[in-house]
Design an enzyme around this catalytic site. Structure first.
Site, PDB file in Angstrom:
ATOM      1  N   LYS A 241       0.799  -1.071  -0.095  1.00 21.67           N
ATOM      2  CA  LYS A 241       0.090   0.170   0.196  1.00 21.67           C
ATOM      3  C   LYS A 241       0.858   1.213  -0.039  1.00 21.67           C
ATOM      4  CE  LYS A 241      -1.927   3.290   1.955  1.00 21.67           C
ATOM      5  NZ  LYS A 241      -1.996   4.460   1.486  1.00 21.67           N
TER       6      LYS A 241
ATOM      7  N   GLU B 137       9.397   1.624  10.941  1.00 23.03           N
ATOM      8  CA  GLU B 137      10.412   2.367  10.691  1.00 23.03           C
ATOM      9  C   GLU B 137       9.678   4.033  10.762  1.00 23.03           C
ATOM     10  OE1 GLU B 137      13.379   1.962  10.491  1.00 23.03           O
ATOM     11  OE2 GLU B 137      13.329  -0.277  10.106  1.00 23.03           O
TER      12      GLU B 137
ATOM     13  N   CYS C  59      13.594  11.108   6.451  1.00 19.79           N
ATOM     14  CA  CYS C  59      13.438  10.786   8.026  1.00 19.79           C
ATOM     15  C   CYS C  59      14.936  10.980   8.440  1.00 19.79           C
ATOM     16  CB  CYS C  59      13.120   9.430   8.051  1.00 19.79           C
ATOM     17  SG  CYS C  59      13.984   8.342   7.015  1.00 19.79           S
TER      18      CYS C  59
ATOM     19  N   GLU D  49       8.911  16.412  15.292  1.00 22.09           N
ATOM     20  CA  GLU D  49       9.512  16.375  13.948  1.00 22.09           C
ATOM     21  C   GLU D  49       8.599  17.278  13.029  1.00 22.09           C
ATOM     22  OE1 GLU D  49       8.245  12.777  11.394  1.00 22.09           O
ATOM     23  OE2 GLU D  49      10.232  12.501  10.798  1.00 22.09           O
TER      24      GLU D  49
HETATM   25  P1  NDP Z   1       2.207   8.480   7.505  1.00 21.99           P
HETATM   26  O1  NDP Z   1       2.461   7.654   8.690  1.00 21.99           O
HETATM   27  O2  NDP Z   1       1.062   9.611   7.170  1.00 21.99           O
HETATM   28  O3  NDP Z   1       1.758   7.316   6.302  1.00 21.99           O
HETATM   29  C1  NDP Z   1       2.684   6.172   5.979  1.00 21.99           C
HETATM   30  C2  NDP Z   1       1.771   5.487   5.212  1.00 21.99           C
HETATM   31  O4  NDP Z   1       0.955   4.652   6.041  1.00 21.99           O
HETATM   32  C3  NDP Z   1       1.068   5.797   3.975  1.00 21.99           C
HETATM   33  O5  NDP Z   1       1.192   4.749   2.973  1.00 21.99           O
HETATM   34  C4  NDP Z   1      -0.274   6.040   4.601  1.00 21.99           C
HETATM   35  O6  NDP Z   1      -1.301   6.114   3.764  1.00 21.99           O
HETATM   36  C5  NDP Z   1      -0.374   4.985   5.689  1.00 21.99           C
HETATM   37  N1  NDP Z   1      -1.472   4.934   6.625  1.00 21.99           N
HETATM   38  C6  NDP Z   1      -1.767   6.301   7.357  1.00 21.99           C
HETATM   39  N2  NDP Z   1      -2.583   5.718   8.188  1.00 21.99           N
HETATM   40  C7  NDP Z   1      -2.786   4.508   8.208  1.00 21.99           C
HETATM   41  C8  NDP Z   1      -3.428   3.511   9.145  1.00 21.99           C
HETATM   42  N3  NDP Z   1      -4.181   3.975  10.087  1.00 21.99           N
HETATM   43  N4  NDP Z   1      -3.324   2.219   8.730  1.00 21.99           N
HETATM   44  C9  NDP Z   1      -2.356   1.712   7.850  1.00 21.99           C
HETATM   45  N5  NDP Z   1      -1.721   2.517   7.109  1.00 21.99           N
HETATM   46  C10 NDP Z   1      -1.701   3.836   7.366  1.00 21.99           C
HETATM   47  O7  NDP Z   1       3.700   9.014   7.222  1.00 21.99           O
HETATM   48  P2  NDP Z   1       3.980   9.881   5.901  1.00 21.99           P
HETATM   49  O8  NDP Z   1       3.705   9.551   4.478  1.00 21.99           O
HETATM   50  O9  NDP Z   1       3.452  11.165   6.286  1.00 21.99           O
HETATM   51  O10 NDP Z   1       5.649   9.969   5.903  1.00 21.99           O
HETATM   52  C11 NDP Z   1       6.451  10.760   6.703  1.00 21.99           C
HETATM   53  C12 NDP Z   1       6.840  10.250   7.954  1.00 21.99           C
HETATM   54  O11 NDP Z   1       7.483   8.777   7.523  1.00 21.99           O
HETATM   55  C13 NDP Z   1       7.718  10.958   8.600  1.00 21.99           C
HETATM   56  O12 NDP Z   1       7.337  11.044  10.108  1.00 21.99           O
HETATM   57  C14 NDP Z   1       9.201  10.232   8.455  1.00 21.99           C
HETATM   58  O13 NDP Z   1       9.820  10.466   9.422  1.00 21.99           O
HETATM   59  C15 NDP Z   1       8.580   8.977   8.255  1.00 21.99           C
HETATM   60  N6  NDP Z   1       9.901   8.264   7.749  1.00 21.99           N
HETATM   61  C16 NDP Z   1      10.692   7.235   8.494  1.00 21.99           C
HETATM   62  C17 NDP Z   1      11.591   6.504   7.656  1.00 21.99           C
HETATM   63  C18 NDP Z   1      12.354   5.995   8.711  1.00 21.99           C
HETATM   64  O14 NDP Z   1      13.040   4.831   7.943  1.00 21.99           O
HETATM   65  N7  NDP Z   1      12.311   5.641   9.816  1.00 21.99           N
HETATM   66  C19 NDP Z   1      11.872   6.735   6.429  1.00 21.99           C
HETATM   67  C20 NDP Z   1      11.044   7.739   5.692  1.00 21.99           C
HETATM   68  C21 NDP Z   1       9.878   8.392   6.492  1.00 21.99           C
HETATM   69  P3  NDP Z   1      -1.962   7.693   3.095  1.00 21.99           P
HETATM   70  O15 NDP Z   1      -0.567   8.130   2.696  1.00 21.99           O
HETATM   71  O16 NDP Z   1      -2.899   7.462   2.305  1.00 21.99           O
HETATM   72  O17 NDP Z   1      -2.239   8.249   4.252  1.00 21.99           O
END
Ligand code: NDP
Length: 489
Positions: free
Chosen positions: A176, A251, A285, A390
């Site tokens: 997803k 992550e 990130c 963040e």
């Molecule tokens: P989100 O947590 O908003 O979303 C990540 C993914 O989860 C998306 O595909 C999102 O879908 C989906 N999602 C959202 N809500 C749910 C749920 N309740 N159940 C299952 N899936 C869900 O993160 P962002 O996309 O905004 O990414 C930014 C964040 O990611 C930052 O905090 C960053 O630090 C972190 N990150 C961490 C990394 C690491 O390696 N530690 C690397 C890169 C980023 P949708 O987009 O449709 O909402």
């Protein structure tokens, strides 16, 4: 009028729309215009994808490793052949400079596929001879259908970082991607058809996190969830997956310190600090968003950062000369702006940036986009909200420090622990500090160098479990201990 492109789910090797027939708009953030639509998938679509993945599991998991590996290499070949097309698509979808997509994101996605295709051929199994009366060995079997959920900032890179080890070890996958940046995953799905992947091995379901993402996490036939995204989302996923006793790799977010000691090579430290702050508009990130500089070099460092920030002029992401693009969405830009306002309210000084670029500084094509200037803030303490939460945008703070103990305490003094950067020419200090920093990765005199064999992940609120190398392959398996008695006649 040209018809709007409509992306498709990939379910059982077929490109299909959402069962409901509903769509979500996909916006190009650099212009603000809707340029395509994605399936607004729900539980029905997730159910169909999980069924397809379950049906494909027996054959895929039993396939000889060399053959599975060849499928991944074929996909990598096709991705490499289409690098320019994918880089263009990723730039439009995310607002990142196309030069970054073509030199980092897409090549690293290719590298992910190739690395795990090769690594799986070299996995070992533990074996122990137990006191002369038994042999124990560990049989690692792929766990079944893996749920892989990825974010918007490095969409194809992080999507492949998850699906590649899962597929290599013999799991089938339901992925997803983020609804905000679906294009490259959609294109990758099409390539798997060209690469001759067996039906149902990789399924991709587009849609919102709250609907499609949550349905995937809740599905009883998905025993492993690999998630990259925000900490709050990760916590919500853990609340669902935890009681179901699913395997879970999270992550999550970061608030990474970048520490510069007075003996560091200053031009090098500055060149890396500016990249660590503003690459991909600060939406990585692993970005360094809190810079600590030893007091004797502080003024020089701040001046050097302000000077270098001028090289990050916002521009059209599709222009190959552009180094600094648009934020990913209007909503995200609003969030980042609210933190700049907070920094001012907390007494910070905006040394540069802090606002949208003037409209006439941008080419006409992108004047409606989500641009912000690279922003450097001084005068804040390490405990204020600006330095604790963040922001995930082109905003960094710089603070002076005097002693090792002080900077360690401040660097570690957030709920996060993803990465830390350390600049010094004192080898003893490098080891001493690196070992004490609360971070899953510590970079000494460098940033963003990757070796895909090492475990990768975060401490504290930055995550759970480790990905990368053997750990990623192992995550998608269920280890079984087989103990055989040795008879002595
Ligand atoms: P989100 O947590 O908003 O979303 C990540 C993914 O989860 C998306 O595909 C999102 O879908 C989906 N999602 C959202 N809500 C749910 C749920 N309740 N159940 C299952 N899936 C869900 O993160 P962002 O996309 O905004 O990414 C930014 C964040 O990611 C930052 O905090 C960053 O630090 C972190 N990150 C961490 C990394 C690491 O390696 N530690 C690397 C890169 C980023 P949708 O987009 O449709 O909402």
């Amino acid at each position: 009028m040209a018809t709007m492109e409509q992306l498709a789910n990939l379910i059982n090797g077929q490109q299909v729309s959402a069962h409901s027939g509903k769509w979500l708009d996909n916006v190009e953030p650099a212009t603000g215009a809707v340029y395509s639509q994605i399936p607004h998938s729900d539980q029905t679509d997730i159910n169909a994808a999980v069924t397809a993945a379950n049906n494909a599991f027996a054959e895929w998991s039993a396939m000889p490793v060399a053959k599975r590996s060849a499928h991944l290499q074929a996909l990598a070949d096709l991705l490499e052949e289409n690098l320019e097309d994918f880089a263009h698509a990723e730039s439009i979808d995310t607002g990142k400079p196309v030069s970054l997509a073509r030199t980092v994101d897409i090549p690293r996605a290719v590298a992910n596929l190739r690395f795990f295709a090769a690594a799986v051929a070299h996995t070992q199994s533990d074996a122990y001879f137990t006191d002369n009366h038994a042999i124990n060995y560990t049989l690692r079997k792929p766990v079944g259908v893996a749920g892989c959920i990825s974010p918007w900032n490095l969409p194809l890179y992080l999507f492949t970082w998850k699906i590649a080890p899962a597929l290599a070890i013999g799991c089938t996958v339901v992925g997803k991607p983020s609804e905000i940046t679906p294009m490259t995953a959609h294109k990758l799905g099409a390539l798997t058809i060209d690469a001759g992947f067996p039906q149902g091995v990789l399924n991709i379901v587009h849609g919102s996190g709250a609907t499609a993402g949550a349905a995937l996490v809740e599905h009883p036939d998905v025993p492993a969830i690999s998630f990259t995204g925000g900490t709050v989302t990760g916590q919500a996923i853990a609340r669902t997956a935890g009681p179901m006793l699913k395997k879970l790799a999270l992550e999550l977010g970061g608030k990474n310190p970048f520490i510069v000691f007075e003996d560091a090579n200053m031009p090098e430290a500055l060149d890396h600090a500016i990249r660590a702050a503003f690459t991909n508009q600060g939406q990585i990130c692993l970005c360094g968003s809190r810079i600590f500089v030893q007091r004797s070099r502080y003024d020089e460092f701040v001046a050097g950062m302000i000077e270098r920030a001028q090289d990050f002029k916002p521009g059209d992401p599709l222009d190959h000369e552009t180094r600094f693009g648009s934020l990913v969405s209007a909503e995200h830009k609003q969030k980042v702006c609210s933190y700049i306002q907070l920094a001012k309210d907390e007494g910070g000084t905006i040394e540069c940036g802090g606002k949208e670029p003037d409209a006439d500084a941008l080419p006409p094509r992108v004047r409606g986009g989500c641009f912000l200037e690279p922003t450097i803030i001084t005068g804040l303490n390490a405990q204020c909200r600006t330095n604790q939460e963040e922001i995930f945008g082109p905003v960094t703070t710089i603070m002076p420090f005097d002693h090792e103990e002080e900077v360690l305490q401040r660097a570690n003094g957030t709920p996060y622990g993803l990465a830390a950067m350390l600049w010094t020419n004192d080898l003893d200090r490098a080891h001493r500090i690196a070992g004490q920093l609360d971070a899953g990765t510590v970079w000494v005199n460098c940033w963003l160098l990757r070796d895909l064999r090492v475990p990768f992940g975060g401490m504290k609120q930055s995550g759970l479990g480790r990905e990368g190398g053997t750990e990623a392959l192992h995550f998608f398996t269920e280890p079984k201990n087989i103990c055989i008695r040795v008879r002595h006649n």
